[in-house]
Each structure stands twice: as structure tokens, then as C-alpha cells.
Design a protein around this motif. Structure first.
Motif, PDB file in Angstrom:
ATOM      1  N   ALA A  93      41.289  31.444  37.582  1.00  0.00           N
ATOM      2  CA  ALA A  93      41.864  31.843  36.284  1.00  0.00           C
ATOM      3  C   ALA A  93      42.531  30.652  35.617  1.00  0.00           C
ATOM      4  O   ALA A  93      42.398  30.447  34.402  1.00  0.00           O
ATOM      5  N   ALA A  94      43.251  29.852  36.404  1.00  0.00           N
ATOM      6  CA  ALA A  94      43.932  28.688  35.831  1.00  0.00           C
ATOM      7  C   ALA A  94      42.913  27.711  35.249  1.00  0.00           C
ATOM      8  O   ALA A  94      43.130  27.147  34.171  1.00  0.00           O
ATOM      9  N   LEU A 115      44.035  36.081  46.599  1.00  0.00           N
ATOM     10  CA  LEU A 115      45.036  35.783  45.563  1.00  0.00           C
ATOM     11  C   LEU A 115      44.919  34.332  45.099  1.00  0.00           C
ATOM     12  O   LEU A 115      44.940  34.045  43.897  1.00  0.00           O
ATOM     13  N   LEU A 116      44.764  33.432  46.066  1.00  0.00           N
ATOM     14  CA  LEU A 116      44.660  32.014  45.723  1.00  0.00           C
ATOM     15  C   LEU A 116      43.391  31.730  44.930  1.00  0.00           C
ATOM     16  O   LEU A 116      43.402  31.011  43.934  1.00  0.00           O
ATOM     17  N   GLN A 117      42.292  32.341  45.390  1.00  0.00           N
ATOM     18  CA  GLN A 117      40.993  32.138  44.744  1.00  0.00           C
ATOM     19  C   GLN A 117      41.062  32.586  43.272  1.00  0.00           C
ATOM     20  O   GLN A 117      40.634  31.862  42.374  1.00  0.00           O
ATOM     21  N   ALA A 118      41.636  33.766  43.058  1.00  0.00           N
ATOM     22  CA  ALA A 118      41.720  34.297  41.687  1.00  0.00           C
ATOM     23  C   ALA A 118      42.635  33.427  40.825  1.00  0.00           C
ATOM     24  O   ALA A 118      42.326  33.140  39.667  1.00  0.00           O
ATOM     25  N   THR A 119      43.754  32.996  41.402  1.00  0.00           N
ATOM     26  CA  THR A 119      44.704  32.185  40.634  1.00  0.00           C
ATOM     27  C   THR A 119      44.078  30.872  40.207  1.00  0.00           C
ATOM     28  O   THR A 119      44.180  30.470  39.045  1.00  0.00           O
ATOM     29  N   ARG A 120      43.420  30.201  41.150  1.00  0.00           N
ATOM     30  CA  ARG A 120      42.835  28.892  40.840  1.00  0.00           C
ATOM     31  C   ARG A 120      41.748  29.018  39.782  1.00  0.00           C
ATOM     32  O   ARG A 120      41.695  28.233  38.835  1.00  0.00           O
ATOM     33  N   PRO A 148      42.250  36.906  34.667  1.00  0.00           N
ATOM     34  CA  PRO A 148      42.717  36.859  36.073  1.00  0.00           C
ATOM     35  C   PRO A 148      42.601  38.195  36.798  1.00  0.00           C
ATOM     36  O   PRO A 148      42.367  38.217  38.007  1.00  0.00           O
ATOM     37  N   LEU A 163      40.642  38.758  40.186  1.00  0.00           N
ATOM     38  CA  LEU A 163      41.325  39.211  41.403  1.00  0.00           C
ATOM     39  C   LEU A 163      40.563  40.378  42.034  1.00  0.00           C
ATOM     40  O   LEU A 163      40.391  40.437  43.257  1.00  0.00           O
TER      41      LEU A 163
END
Lengths: 180, 433
Positions: free
Chosen positions: B282-283, B275-280, B66, B70
Motif C-alpha cells: 500500500a505504501a 500485515l507487513l505485506q499489505a502495508t509495504r 490498503p 490486507l
């Protein structure tokens, strides 16, 4: 004149969308906190020869939290890694049924995971597992991460409902987005 | 039912579920746990779900994924792609085929930081394609060079695919990142040479632009030096042992954010988007990792990797013959699924074969990532080609594949060079502590 009367279900949809946005924001906030925690820990260690107490323990638990909350957002947006070979060749009607089937399987798997993760949180609580430096109980961190998985179950259920009854309300993540 | 029959049934069900668009990680987890429960019992199998999930997501080492995502997301939303293209164009645009060279170089720089081949291809289809068309470059070349340039992201550090390979095979992530540097630069150089060759064979095909004054070149350089310096600092720190991979990612992400704010290229909306792009993303990767680890228990209990190793080594085709068969399998799988899914699904099964045959695990990581990246551009299903087609509507698949073919040939040649000379991949890791 503009007709401002909400259509049936529109109010409920807005509330649902706000709930989804809130969950996505939680996930996004956690990733920012993890990065900040690592950055501060590195700066303090390298330049001031000191460290944040429990930075490592808290960092890894925040990482778990961000991933489970992220799984919630990703599951709702249809952003998981999938094989689209059959789906891409299917008719729109069949595409929808494939999506419903895939989402139901996803719902089942994440529900089982959530139940089993609760057991992990319970065991951590019962065993009174503490962090290394400050001796803080770790179960609340695991519980927050587990709540992310609970959110994932809720969001996948919403996705399934929308796939069946309101397909126009879904906004799936595009593949290969342009990021200039 | 014998363990072999259970294993075969498991694989069949897994492929059916994946073809029915069940997320790869979830399908692997479901089949892995069900198969394990069939052999050992449901109690221990279900216990694995909670333990493996929590252990995977709270492993600090895995935080590298992640964090670098990010960093890539911050840099990407800050508008680096256009600035990099302008800079490369200012230096190479006056050459015949110069815009093509600029695209390859900018793709390399952007892909290295962004880490996603598909995102790079999509982005440069929007940034570089209109410019190349404006200067009279043919559609096939313009799209082909973008599709090929996009693949550089998987090799140049920080590469998510290499990080995932390192996690699955318990190799050093930092060494894997470093192993990708020289092969990535070789790829970039060979793509540039391919363009030069095209210019030599068909001089009228690719036009030359106007030479730019040094003032303009330096101005363009000023826009990109800071993100590039951050990239060099982070990767250099990793190489020099100053950071662990996760720390490098965290510092890179925070540095990219600070740079974006200072250069006023990152506002509130873009920060949220990153932030959203990285979170999604990574998840999505972690979901597949959890699934792969659960599937791994099933593989272990059915002894599938050992049986495959016995089978392949018993073929009598020699170690390079087995390697060729494995690579052929990857090329064929490349027609069905994306690079990450392929690596996660197959590496736990194939890796024991590779170590038994005495190949270096770090070198094999580079070879395997190169092979799956080739799958992103080779016909009939190249993911990058499809992505470019979705951005550039007025071009046919045949045209894009025609443009990509010289670069596919270059990739195959590069693969042969790296198999013949493993030192290219292993030199930098061998210099690390």
C-alpha cells in the motif's frame, strides 16, 4: 568451538535491525487498527444503528499514519515501484552505484517532504483543527504520521549507508513472492 | 524557456531518473515540483508537497487500497492457492488439459482475492507447475498457462490497478470494480476455450487425469467455500450499495482474518507477514499516487494534456484510430515498466484525450487495464514470464513465451470484442445506483 566474538559493527547492526523491525511493526499495527476500525464501524452502523464517535475522522488520520510508516518500511526494503530495465542489464558493480544514486534521490525527496509536512502539522496545531464529533485536536494524529516520515528519512539514510558500506546487510523485498 | 520546452525537459529528466531506478513516485514528485517551481516559484511549489502528501494519505476513499490488499494478504498466507488448485483439479482434472483448466480457474479465484498478477504467477508457478509436469504436461504449456492465468487478477474485483485508475480519473471505484467482472469472467472462459482448442488441434499434447469421486470433490470444495463466500459477500455488498468500497475492503480484511483464525490457517507469524505485506505494498502504491498528483500540477500548468489532445485529434485518423495509437503506446510501454507505473504515469495525460473523443471513462479503464496486463505476458519483456522464470529455474524464456503465445492471441481477440461491445464492461455498472 564457535567464535561468539561479535565482528566490528555487528552489535550496531543488531540495534539497527531491531529499530527497523520496530518501525515495520508500527506500520503493520496501524493497518490492522484501520481495518478493525472500519469493521466495527460497519457492524455498529448496519446492525445496531449506532456509530463510533469520530470513526471517520480517526480512520482517515490512521490511514495517513499507516501510509507514512509504511513508506518508511518500504523505502528501507527497496519495495517501491521502480523501472528495472537498465538495472537488470547492469553489472553487479554498476547495479550498486545505480542503487546508491536512486537511494540518494529518494533520501532527498523524502527529506523535503518531511520538512514540508512539519509545516502542515504546525499549521494544524496553530489553527486548532478539531475532529467532528468529539472535538479532539487533530494535530497529534498528524504529528504521529509525520514521525513516520521522519522514520523514513532515518531508514533511507541507514539503507544508503548499508548500500555503500555493508551491502550484505540489506534484505530487499523480492518481486513476486510465492504466497501459498 | 517556454512552457513547452520545460515540459519536454521534465519528461526527459523523468525518464532518465526512472531508468536509473529512482522509485517512480519519487521521480514524478521531484520532476513535478521542480517543474512547477520553475514556472510558478519555489514557495508555492514546496507548499504543494506538504498539502498534497497529507491530503492524499488521509483521503478515506483511498483506504480501499490498503484494505483490499490486507484482505488479499490474509487469504494468501492462509494457503488458499493450493486449496483452490486442488478443488479445481478435483472437478476438471479428469479432462484432457484438465490440469491447465484447473490452473486457470484457480488462478482466477486466487488472483481476484489476492489482487496481484505477479504474486499469482509466482504462487502458481510453485503450486501448479510441479503437478502439471508430474502428469506429463509440456513445460511451455505449463508455464504459459500460469503466466496468462496470473493476469486475471487485474480485471476481477477488487483490482488495485482499477482502483488507482478510478482515483486518478475521479471515477466511482465501485463501478470500476463491477466493470471488471464480466470482462474478467470472459477472460477466464476464453482461456479455458483456448486450452480446449489446443487439445483439439494437438490431442496428444495434454494428458487427462483420473476422475475423482464426488466425495473427494465435495471435500475439496469444503476447503474453499468460506473464502469464496466472503469474496462474494464483499463484492455483492459493494454492488448492492451495502458498503462503500473502503468499507467493503475493511470488512473483507477483517473477515479474512477471522476466517483464517477459525480455520486455524492463520497463526501469529502469518498474521504479521500479511500485515507487513499489505502495508509495504500500500505504501508503494500511495508513494506513486502522491508523485502522480504532484506531477499532475506540472502537467496542468504546462497544459500538456490539452496540447496532446489537440495533436492527437488533429491527426485525422478518427477516434478509433487515436484509441489504437494509445493502445499501441501502452503495449510498447509494457516492455519497459509494470502495469501500475504505466497507468499512473500516463492516465493523467491520456484521459483528457479519451473524454474529448467521447469514450466512456469506465469502459476505457477496463480497456487500458487489459492492455497493460497484456504487457505482463507479451514478449520481449513480460513481468509474469520473468517471475515464473525466477521460480521455475529449469525452463528457458523462449519456452515460456512459446507457451504464452496462444493466450496472447486470445487476449488480443478479447480486446477486440470489448472494443466492439462496450456493454460487456458497462452492463453491471449501469445497474448500480
Amino acid at each position: 568451538m564457535v567464535d561468539a566474538t561479535p565482528r566490528p559493527g555487528q552489535g550496531a547492526r543488531s540495534a539497527m535491525d531491531r529499530f527497523i523491525d520496530a518501525i515495520e511493526w508500527c506500520a503493520a499495527t496501524f493497518v490492522g487498527i484501520v481495518a478493525l476500525n472500519i469493521f466495527i464501524a460497519v457492524v455498529l452502523r448496519k446492525f445496531f444503528s449506532t456509530s463510533i464517535p469520530d470513526s471517520y475522522d480517526i480512520g482517515k488520520m490512521l490511514l495517513g499514519t499507516l501510509i507514512f510508516w509504511g513508506i518508511a518500511a518500504t523505502s528501507y526494503r527497496g519495495g517501491h515501484i521502480t523501472v528495472d530495465l537498465v538495472w537488470a542489464a547492469a553489472s553487479p558493480r554498476h547495479k550498486r552505484w545505480i542503487d546508491v544514486f536512486a537511494t540518494l534521490v529518494l533520501l532527498f525527496v523524502v527529506t523535503v517532504q518531511t520538512v514540508m509536512l512539519f509545516d502542515k502539522v504546525r499549521v494544524t496545531y496553530v489553527d486548532h483543527v478539531l475532529t467532528y464529533d468529539l472535538n479532539i485536536p487533530t494535530w497529534p494524529f498528524f504529528a504521529v504520521a509525520w514521525l513516520g516520515d521522519v522514520s523514513a528519512v532515518l531508514l533511507i539514510a541507514i539503507r544508503t549507508y548499508r548500500l555503500v558500506f555493508q551491502p550484505q546487510a540489506l534484505h530487499d523485498a523480492p518481486q513476486g513472492k510465492v504466497v501459498e | 524557456m517556454s512552457n513547452d520546452a520545460i515540459a519536454i525537459t521534465g519528461f526527459v529528466v523523468l525518464f532518465v531518473l526512472m531508468l536509473l531506478r529512482v522509485p517512480v513516485g519519487m521521480a514524478m514528485g521531484l520532476v513535478g515540483v521542480t517543474g512547477y517551481s520553475w514556472i510558478v516559484g519555489p514557495g508555492p511549489a514546496l507548499k504543494l508537497v506538504g498539502q498534497t502528501s497529507m491530503r492524499t494519505v488521509t483521503d478515506y476513499t483511498f483506504g480501499v487500497i490498503p484494505m483490499f490488499m490486507l484482505m488479499g494478504a490474509f487469504v494468501s498466507v492462509s494457503g488458499l492457492s493450493r486449496e483452490m488448485f486442488r478443488c479445481a483439479d478435483a472437478f476438471a482434472g479428469h479432462l484432457r488439459g484438465g490440469l491447465g483448466i484447473a490452473t486457470v480457474v484457480a488462478c482466477g479465484g486466487f488472483a481476484a482475492i489476492c489482487g496481484s498478477s505477479v504474486a499469482t504467477a509466482a504462487t502458481f508457478a510453485a503450486v501448479a507447475y510441479p503437478e502439471m509436469r508430474r502428469f506429463g504436461y509440456p513445460q511451455s504449456f505449463s508455464t504459459g498457462v500460469i503466466a496468462a492465468g496470473g493476469t486475471l487478477g487485474a480485471m476481477l474485483p477488487p483490482s488495485t490497478v482499477l482502483a488507482v485508475y478510478a482515483i486518478l480519473t475521479q471515477q466511482d471505484i465501485g463501478k470500476l470494480f463491477m466493470a471488471g467482472v464480466l470482462p474478467g469472467l470472459l477472460a477466464l472462459l476464453m482461456y479455458v476455450l483456448t486450452i480446449a482448442l489446443i487439445v483439439r488441434v494437438r490431442p496428444g499434447l495434454l494428458p487427462a487425469g483420473e476422475p475423482r469421486p464426488w466425495r473427494e470433490r465435495l471435500a475439496a470444495l469444503r476447503l474453499v467455500w468460506a473464502p469464496l463466500a466472503l469474496f462474494v459477500f464483499v463484492i455483492g455488498g459493494l454492488y448492492g450499495g451495502f458498503f462503500t468500497p473502503t468499507e467493503a475492503g475493511g470488512v473483507g480484511a477483517s473477515g479474512a482474518f477471522i476466517l483464517g483464525v477459525l480455520r486455524r490457517t492463520l497463526d501469529r507469524a502469518k498474521t504479521r507477514e500479511a500485515l507487513l505485506q499489505a502495508t509495504r505494498t500500500a505504501a508503494a502504491v500511495f508513494t506513486v499516487l502522491i508523485g502522480a498528483l504532484l506531477f499532475g500540477y506540472f502537467l496542468t500548468i504546462t497544459q500538456t494534456p490539452q496540447k496532446l489532445t489537440e495533436f492527437l485529434t488533429g491527426l485525422g485518423v478518427g477516434r478509433y484510430g487515436v484509441l489504437a495509437l494509445i493502445m499501441l503506446m501502452y503495449l510498447l510501454l509494457g516492455c519497459l515498466m509494470d502495469a501500475m507505473a504505466m497507468i499512473i504515469l500516463t492516465v493523467p495525460i491520456i484521459f483528457p484525450v479519451i473524454t474529448t473523443l467521447g469514450f466512456d471513462p469506465i469502459w476505457f479503464g477496463v480497456i487500458i487495464v487489459m492492455t497493460v496486463e497484456l504487457g505482463l505476458i507479451h514478449p520481449p519483456v513480460g513481468m509474469n514470464v520473468f517471475v515464473i522464470k525466477s521460480v521455475v529455474k529449469d525452463v528457458s524464456f523462449t519456452t515460456i513465451f512459446k507457451g504464452v503465445l496462444p493466450f496472447v492471441a486470445t487476449d488480443i481477440l478479447r480486446l477486440i470484442i470489448l472494443i466492439a461491445l462496450p456493454i460487456i464492461a458497462l452492463y453491471l455498472p449501469s445497474r448500480m445506483g
